[in-house]
Write a protein that holds these residues in place. Structure first.
Motif, PDB file in Angstrom:
ATOM      1  N   ASP A 117       0.889  -1.093  -0.021  1.00 56.69           N
ATOM      2  CA  ASP A 117      -0.041  -0.069   0.009  1.00 56.69           C
ATOM      3  C   ASP A 117       0.839   1.272   0.136  1.00 56.69           C
ATOM      4  O   ASP A 117       0.472   2.263  -0.773  1.00 56.69           O
ATOM      5  N   GLY A 118       2.139   1.192   0.710  1.00 56.05           N
ATOM      6  CA  GLY A 118       2.844   2.511   0.560  1.00 56.05           C
ATOM      7  C   GLY A 118       3.643   2.744  -0.456  1.00 56.05           C
ATOM      8  O   GLY A 118       3.595   3.891  -1.034  1.00 56.05           O
ATOM      9  N   ARG A 146       1.026   4.269  -2.853  1.00 59.44           N
ATOM     10  CA  ARG A 146       0.962   5.710  -2.697  1.00 59.44           C
ATOM     11  C   ARG A 146       1.826   6.525  -3.466  1.00 59.44           C
ATOM     12  O   ARG A 146       1.884   7.648  -3.212  1.00 59.44           O
TER      13      ARG A 146
END
Length: 119
Positions: free
Chosen positions: A114-115, A118
């Protein structure tokens, strides 16, 4: 690749090892950790300048590959010199710590994914 003296002459690696081309022991890998024994043994054998340089580098735990890189010497030469120091009781060597295979932390992997998404 080799050490030079102040006059700029090249010292060949085989002269540093006394002509030896193979280590006397099999204790060392590239990632084995080497540490100088402090204080040195009372019956310590007199060392060559290269041995003393290795002992200075190994004042703190350091990998064999790092010793070779810091001294700008071939790993094969450094391992032979490390064998001398180990046999004289001047260093300790620790094999690399084996990492046991475990199942991955799926929550951590999800957070990393997820990081990265982003970015």
């Amino acid at each position: 690749m080799g050490e030079g003296d102040p006059a700029g002459r090249l010292v060949r690696p085989f002269t540093l090892t006394g002509g030896r081309t193979r280590p006397s022991r099999g204790d060392f890998t590239l990632i084995s950790t080497v540490t100088a024994v402090d204080p040195p043994p009372t019956a310590a054998v007199r060392c060559q300048p290269e041995h003393l340089r290795i002992l200075r580098v190994c004042a703190e735990p350091v990998a064999v590959a790092e010793v070779a890189a810091r001294l700008d010497l071939p790993v094969s030469v450094v391992v032979i010199l490390l064998c001398d120091l180990l046999e004289a009781g001047r260093i300790t060597v620790r094999p690399p710590r084996l990492v046991t295979r475990t199942t991955p932390d799926l929550d951590l992997l999800q957070k990393v994914r997820d990081g990265l998404g982003r970015l």
